[in-house]
Design an enzyme around this catalytic site. Structure first.
Site, short mmCIF file in Angstrom:
data_model
loop_
_atom_site.label_atom_id
_atom_site.label_comp_id
_atom_site.label_asym_id
_atom_site.label_seq_id
_atom_site.Cartn_x
_atom_site.Cartn_y
_atom_site.Cartn_z
N ARG A 1 -4.09 11.16 19.08
CA ARG A 1 -5.20 12.08 18.89
C ARG A 1 -4.72 13.50 18.57
O ARG A 1 -5.16 14.11 17.60
CB ARG A 1 -6.05 12.11 20.17
CG ARG A 1 -7.32 12.89 20.10
CD ARG A 1 -7.98 12.86 21.46
NE ARG A 1 -7.64 11.63 22.16
CZ ARG A 1 -8.29 10.48 22.01
NH1 ARG A 1 -9.33 10.42 21.24
NH2 ARG A 1 -7.90 9.40 22.64
N THR A 2 -3.82 14.00 19.38
CA THR A 2 -3.34 15.36 19.19
C THR A 2 -2.60 15.51 17.87
O THR A 2 -2.77 16.47 17.14
CB THR A 2 -2.42 15.76 20.37
OG1 THR A 2 -3.14 15.59 21.58
CG2 THR A 2 -1.97 17.20 20.25
N LYS B 1 19.54 9.08 19.67
CA LYS B 1 20.99 8.96 19.57
C LYS B 1 21.69 9.91 20.53
O LYS B 1 22.90 10.06 20.50
CB LYS B 1 21.44 9.29 18.14
CG LYS B 1 20.91 8.34 17.09
CD LYS B 1 21.32 8.82 15.71
CE LYS B 1 20.59 8.04 14.63
NZ LYS B 1 20.71 8.70 13.32
N ARG C 1 5.29 18.03 20.83
CA ARG C 1 4.86 17.37 22.07
C ARG C 1 6.12 16.77 22.69
O ARG C 1 6.92 16.13 22.00
CB ARG C 1 3.85 16.27 21.72
CG ARG C 1 3.71 15.15 22.76
CD ARG C 1 2.87 15.54 23.95
NE ARG C 1 1.51 15.79 23.59
CZ ARG C 1 0.46 15.18 24.14
NH1 ARG C 1 0.64 14.30 25.09
NH2 ARG C 1 -0.74 15.48 23.75
N HIS D 1 -0.91 22.40 27.75
CA HIS D 1 -1.41 21.83 26.49
C HIS D 1 -2.44 22.85 25.98
O HIS D 1 -3.64 22.61 26.00
CB HIS D 1 -2.05 20.47 26.77
CG HIS D 1 -2.40 19.69 25.54
ND1 HIS D 1 -2.09 20.11 24.27
CD2 HIS D 1 -3.05 18.51 25.39
CE1 HIS D 1 -2.53 19.20 23.40
NE2 HIS D 1 -3.12 18.23 24.06
#
Lengths: 302, 154
Positions: free
Chosen positions: A51-52, A80, A101, A129
């Protein structure tokens, strides 16, 4: 000299917040512009959040910008063993702005310090957020016509709900009254009650949602997650107690709007969706405008 | 003649530092966090002494040792009532009132296991002091508020 980006809602003053909300209103009237033409924006999603990410990428695309990035840490070089610092330094060379994020708390602040371009935090673990908070504020202002002197009831998981904590803090400039409605195991943490005391915000804590329904202007619902409970019987009980049904809305004020950061599971019954007081899908739509405003403001384009 | 007795102990130091008025229950924590157990210098430690300011105090006298501000910040974090006396040639030449700066770097470790400073190497920790009297700090990165009793000193 790079601008600071947006890492924490605390980075914004009252004036910043009001300016971004005005900008968001302009983008809602006219979402398609060429403000980001020729710009490349990175969306680095070290943990998936459909969604974000889609909301940010829509915001960039509607502004005529281009997007590079990844949607899962498994497809990035961090799988890695590359450090966050190295990833950010590398991506800084390519783009004008980083949207990130990350599951680790404080990752966004750290990234903003090592990056040579601004960083917008799209969620760092349980911490912040801030663009969610901006779209919540925008939704409140749009539906109520103001931010000042509102009665806001926050319902559900108030202990772990990061959106609740950020919204609670951002509203401090606007003299809110809070009702915190939650099961005992998911009560609002002490530090936020202290915050309310320090900012002279009146609040109370309740376990029953029914008493706040007739008085609220905003009902901010959150998801009660199964993993917060060790006892599944207790979870089932709580889940049923905190489900909002259409029939419960008869006693509410006309101006009441129901917000939810989504995804919802069972805390709002499907029959609420058709009620004009249900606002959560429009709220998600507002996310695009709020993010357009934050992006353009961060890049100094408006 | 208790007062003159205390004075005598202080005077006994030719050059060095006296950390006075340490709350008795914090004395050995101060010893530990300043790594005094590994210091070759002459050290006198007294505890549970009577004091006018606090009922039970501790005192540490260290010969030929003068602390850097970061070490003083550590003391300020856990024993803000302590007083620092700098001794040169048997005289107190400087008294330092401990006061916490607005932020401390390096000396604390974040208690949050999910904080970036505990996940990635090479990050200098940084904490904002939110309540000087209570010793409450906030991690600059993960924004966790940490009470004095939960602080982890490096």
């Amino acid at each position: 000299m790079k601008s600071n980006g947006l890492v924490s809602i605390g980075d914004y003053t009252k004036e910043d917040i009001l300016r971004i909300l005005d900008l968001a209103a302009q983008f809602e009237k006219n979402p398609n512009t060429k403000l980001l033409e020729g710009k490349v924006i990175a969306t680095l999603f070290f943990e998936p959040s459909t969604r974000t990410r889609l909301s940010f990428e829509t915001a960039v695309n509607r502004l005529g910008g281009r997007v590079i990035g990844f949607s899962d840490a498994a497809t990035s070089s961090s799988s890695k063993g590359e450090t966050l610092k190295d990833t950010i330094k590398m991506v800084s060379n390519y783009v004008d702005l980083i949207v990130m994020r990350h599951p680790v708390e404080g990752a966004a602040r750290y990234a903003s310090e090592v990056a040579s371009v601004p960083v917008i935090n799209a969620g760092d673990g349980a911490n912040q957020h801030p663009t969610q908070t901006m779209l919540d504020l925008y939704s409140i202002k749009k539906t109520q016509g103001r931010l000042d002197n509102l009665i806001i009831s926050m319902v559900g998981d108030l202990k772990y709900g990061r959106t609740v904590h950020s919204l609670l803090m951002a509203m401090r400039y606007f003299n809110p009254t809070y009702h915190f409605v939650s099961p005992p195991e998911l009560r609002i943490p002490e530090q936020y009650k202290l915050f309310c005391d320090e900012n002279k915000i009146s609040y109370d804590e309740l376990e029953d949602i029914n008493s706040v329904l007739p008085v609220s202007d905003i009902l901010y619902m959150t998801r009660v997650q199964q993993e917060r409970f060790t006892d599944l019987i207790e979870y089932e009980k709580v889940r049923n107690t905190y489900t909002l049904r259409n029939s419960m809305l008869d006693v509410t004020k006309d101006n009441l709007r129901i917000l939810h950061p989504l995804p919802r599971i069972t805390e709002i019954a499907d029959d609420v969706d058709e009620n004009p007081k249900a606002y959560y899908f429009e709220q998600a739509r507002n996310g695009v405008f709020a993010r357009q405003a934050v992006i353009c403001s961060t890049l100094g384009l408006v | 003649m208790k007062a003159s007795h205390t004075e005598l102990i202080v005077r006994a130091l030719e050059n060095g530092t006296v950390i006075d008025h340490i709350p008795a229950d914090k004395l050995f924590k101060v010893v530990w966090l300043l790594h005094l157990d590994n210091l070759p210098n002459q050290i006198t430690i007294g505890n549970n002494l009577e004091s006018k300011k606090i009922i039970c105090k501790g005192i540490i006298k260290i010969s030929d040792k003068f602390f850097e501000h970061q070490e003083l910040d550590k003391i300020a974090l856990i024993a803000p009532t302590a007083k620092i006396n700098i001794i040169k040639n048997y005289e107190v030449v400087e008294k330092i009132d401990l006061s916490l700066p607005n932020e401390v770097t390096e000396i604390l470790q974040c208690v949050n296991p999910m904080c970036i400073t505990n996940k990635e190497n090479g990050i200098t920790t940084r904490f904002h002091i939110v309540d000087k009297a209570k010793g409450t700090v906030k991690c600059h990165y993960c924004e966790r508020i940490i009470n004095q009793e939960d602080l982890i000193l490096k």
